[in-house]
Design a protein around this motif. Structure first.
Motif, PDB file in Angstrom:
ATOM      1  N   GLY A  60      -7.758  -0.409  -7.312  1.00 41.29           N
ATOM      2  CA  GLY A  60      -6.462  -0.041  -6.753  1.00 41.29           C
ATOM      3  C   GLY A  60      -6.369  -0.345  -5.264  1.00 41.29           C
ATOM      4  O   GLY A  60      -7.375  -0.719  -4.634  1.00 41.29           O
ATOM      5  N   PRO A  61      -5.165  -0.156  -4.695  1.00 44.00           N
ATOM      6  CA  PRO A  61      -4.984  -0.378  -3.259  1.00 44.00           C
ATOM      7  C   PRO A  61      -5.844   0.618  -2.467  1.00 44.00           C
ATOM      8  O   PRO A  61      -5.757   1.814  -2.694  1.00 44.00           O
ATOM      9  N   ALA A  83      -6.135 -12.733  -2.946  1.00 41.24           N
ATOM     10  CA  ALA A  83      -4.796 -13.114  -3.426  1.00 41.24           C
ATOM     11  C   ALA A  83      -3.722 -12.548  -2.492  1.00 41.24           C
ATOM     12  O   ALA A  83      -2.750 -13.235  -2.144  1.00 41.24           O
ATOM     13  N   ASP A  85      -3.992 -11.853   0.726  1.00 43.66           N
ATOM     14  CA  ASP A  85      -3.953 -12.612   1.991  1.00 43.66           C
ATOM     15  C   ASP A  85      -3.243 -13.951   1.801  1.00 43.66           C
ATOM     16  O   ASP A  85      -2.456 -14.382   2.653  1.00 43.66           O
ATOM     17  N   LEU A  87      -0.919 -14.618  -0.332  1.00 41.23           N
ATOM     18  CA  LEU A  87       0.523 -14.339  -0.454  1.00 41.23           C
ATOM     19  C   LEU A  87       1.132 -14.000   0.910  1.00 41.23           C
ATOM     20  O   LEU A  87       2.227 -14.475   1.250  1.00 41.23           O
ATOM     21  N   ARG A  88       0.387 -13.214   1.720  1.00 41.78           N
ATOM     22  CA  ARG A  88       0.914 -12.868   3.050  1.00 41.78           C
ATOM     23  C   ARG A  88       1.010 -14.123   3.924  1.00 41.78           C
ATOM     24  O   ARG A  88       1.954 -14.271   4.714  1.00 41.78           O
ATOM     25  N   ARG A 175      -5.284   2.308   7.282  1.00 41.55           N
ATOM     26  CA  ARG A 175      -5.763   0.921   7.405  1.00 41.55           C
ATOM     27  C   ARG A 175      -5.279   0.242   8.687  1.00 41.55           C
ATOM     28  O   ARG A 175      -5.962  -0.610   9.223  1.00 41.55           O
ATOM     29  N   ARG A 179       0.697  -3.713   7.711  1.00 41.97           N
ATOM     30  CA  ARG A 179       1.229  -4.301   6.471  1.00 41.97           C
ATOM     31  C   ARG A 179       2.474  -3.567   6.014  1.00 41.97           C
ATOM     32  O   ARG A 179       2.557  -2.337   6.095  1.00 41.97           O
ATOM     33  N   ARG A 190       2.763   1.105  -5.847  1.00 46.48           N
ATOM     34  CA  ARG A 190       1.602   0.250  -6.133  1.00 46.48           C
ATOM     35  C   ARG A 190       0.627   0.943  -7.067  1.00 46.48           C
ATOM     36  O   ARG A 190       0.018   0.305  -7.941  1.00 46.48           O
TER      37      ARG A 190
HETATM   38  N1  LIG Z   1      -2.735 -10.909  -7.902  1.00 46.13           N
HETATM   39  C1  LIG Z   1      -1.938 -10.362  -6.968  1.00 46.13           C
HETATM   40  C2  LIG Z   1      -2.499  -9.772  -5.792  1.00 46.13           C
HETATM   41  C3  LIG Z   1      -1.643  -9.171  -4.874  1.00 46.13           C
HETATM   42  N2  LIG Z   1      -0.309  -9.181  -5.119  1.00 46.13           N
HETATM   43  C4  LIG Z   1       0.640  -8.550  -4.197  1.00 46.13           C
HETATM   44  C5  LIG Z   1       0.922  -7.125  -4.688  1.00 46.13           C
HETATM   45  C6  LIG Z   1      -0.059  -6.313  -3.891  1.00 46.13           C
HETATM   46  O1  LIG Z   1       0.323  -4.940  -3.724  1.00 46.13           O
HETATM   47  C7  LIG Z   1      -0.020  -7.031  -2.554  1.00 46.13           C
HETATM   48  C8  LIG Z   1      -1.210  -6.787  -1.683  1.00 46.13           C
HETATM   49  O2  LIG Z   1      -2.362  -7.185  -2.399  1.00 46.13           O
HETATM   50  P1  LIG Z   1      -3.788  -6.887  -1.722  1.00 46.13           P
HETATM   51  O3  LIG Z   1      -4.848  -7.228  -2.729  1.00 46.13           O
HETATM   52  O4  LIG Z   1      -3.853  -7.513  -0.383  1.00 46.13           O
HETATM   53  O5  LIG Z   1      -3.680  -5.305  -1.569  1.00 46.13           O
HETATM   54  P2  LIG Z   1      -4.888  -4.260  -1.355  1.00 46.13           P
HETATM   55  O6  LIG Z   1      -5.948  -5.003  -0.579  1.00 46.13           O
HETATM   56  O7  LIG Z   1      -5.356  -3.875  -2.743  1.00 46.13           O
HETATM   57  O8  LIG Z   1      -4.243  -3.130  -0.615  1.00 46.13           O
HETATM   58  O9  LIG Z   1       0.058  -8.430  -2.902  1.00 46.13           O
HETATM   59  C9  LIG Z   1       0.243  -9.772  -6.276  1.00 46.13           C
HETATM   60  O10 LIG Z   1       1.462  -9.762  -6.478  1.00 46.13           O
HETATM   61  N3  LIG Z   1      -0.593 -10.363  -7.180  1.00 46.13           N
END
Ligand SMILES: Nc1ccn([C@H]2C[C@H](O)[C@@H](COP(=O)(O)OP(=O)(O)O)O2)c(=O)n1
Ligand SMILES: Nc1ncnc2c1ncn2[C@@H]1O[C@H](COP(=O)(O)OP(=O)(O)O)[C@@H](O)[C@H]1O
Ligand SMILES: [Mg+2]
Length: 239
Positions: A60-61, A83, A85, A87-88, A175, A179, A190
């Motif tokens: 999880g987050p 993934a 990072d 996307l960001r 954190r 973000r 989430r």
């Molecule tokens: N496979 C993925 C990974 C992340 N995402 C999107 C949805 C997630 O809440 C955000 C952030 O992902 P991230 O892994 O950076 O978040 P955490 O490190 O778990 O807090 O990106 C996604 O849509 N598909």
């Protein structure tokens, strides 16, 4: 009181898969790769003469995926692909996809898999490494199926960081990475997404004997001491 979501999934086992599963899996992997020649449309199947070693990092987050990935990189020489990072980075590149990704992330939802898998595949194809940690992926059955469709590869290891919700919320709120999705409203969304979409993927890999469940409570070093033997057991990683 916050619950430990992993306890909802009795199928999650911290045991390594059975020897039979491992043997069958190893045969399938080499069988599919030995007849494979690097072909268009697929992740480069041979890296410096080796097949790619793929680890999915789930949880999880705030469960500590990124933190543990840094330690795995230091100790075992993997390339870390987050993934989130990727996307960001797409958001900051002001592409059309970027705007949609931002909206999706703000809502705590999962971005369309072809977008995410395209970003991951581009990183794998342009890397000269063959060992990859794919962090925060797959986060849904759609993610998993799309990755397998594009790469025809399956993961060698799937790590699942099992953390109580209360601890995850505390860590994400502290954190301080600026973000857009690290706020209490989005975290709640989430966590619902994690339970409804991520956990079925965890169960899928548990049933296939590839899952390693790590207790994600304790110091980062204590947690890594559970992670280290998972990779140390794969002698091909030390070559
Ligand atoms: N496979 C993925 C990974 C992340 N995402 C999107 C949805 C997630 O809440 C955000 C952030 O992902 P991230 O892994 O950076 O978040 P955490 O490190 O778990 O807090 O990106 C996604 O849509 N598909
Ligand atoms: N074992 C731990 N104990 C306390 N805080 C942690 C631990 N592991 C990571 N953190 C912190 O919690 C936050 C989330 O960690 P991170 O690795 O980004 O998790 P994820 O990638 O799963 O969201 C970060 O601020 C990180 O420094
Ligand atoms: Mg992360």
């Amino acid at each position: 009181m916050w619950k430990r979501v992993a306890s909802l999934s009795p199928l999650i086992s911290s045991k390594r898969s059975s020897t039979l599963n491992q043997a069958a899996y190893t045969f399938k992997r080499f069988e599919s790769f030995t007849t494979e020649t690097p072909a268009q449309g697929k992740v480069g199947m041979f890296f410096k003469g080796k097949t790619p070693f793929i680890t999915f990092v789930l949880g999880g987050p705030g469960s500590g995926k990124g933190t543990q990935c840094e330690k795995i990189v230091e100790n075992f020489g993997f390339t870390h692909l987050s993934a989130g990072d990727l996307l960001r980075r797409e958001i900051t590149s002001n592409t059309e996809d970027g705007a949609k990704i931002l909206d999706t992330i703000k809502e705590g939802k999962i971005v369309h898999s072809e977008v995410t898998v395209k970003l991951i595949r581009k990183e794998i194809d342009s890397s000269d490494n063959y060992k990859f940690l794919i962090d925060g992926f797959p986060r849904s059955e759609e993610n998993r199926i799309e990755f397998e469709r594009i790469t025809e590869a399956e993961p060698d290891i799937v790590l699942f960081f099992d953390c109580p919700e209360e601890e995850m919320v505390k860590r994400v709120l502290n954190r301080n990475q600026g973000r857009v999705d690290d706020n209490i409203d989005t975290i709640r969304k989430r966590l619902k997404t994690f339970e409804s979409l991520n956990l079925p993927v965890v169960n899928y890999y548990s049933k296939r004997g590839k899952l390693y469940t790590i207790n994600a409570v304790g110091t980062a070093d204590e947690i890594f001491e559970q992670v280290r033997p998972v990779f140390a057991a794969h002698e091909e990683l030390s070559t």
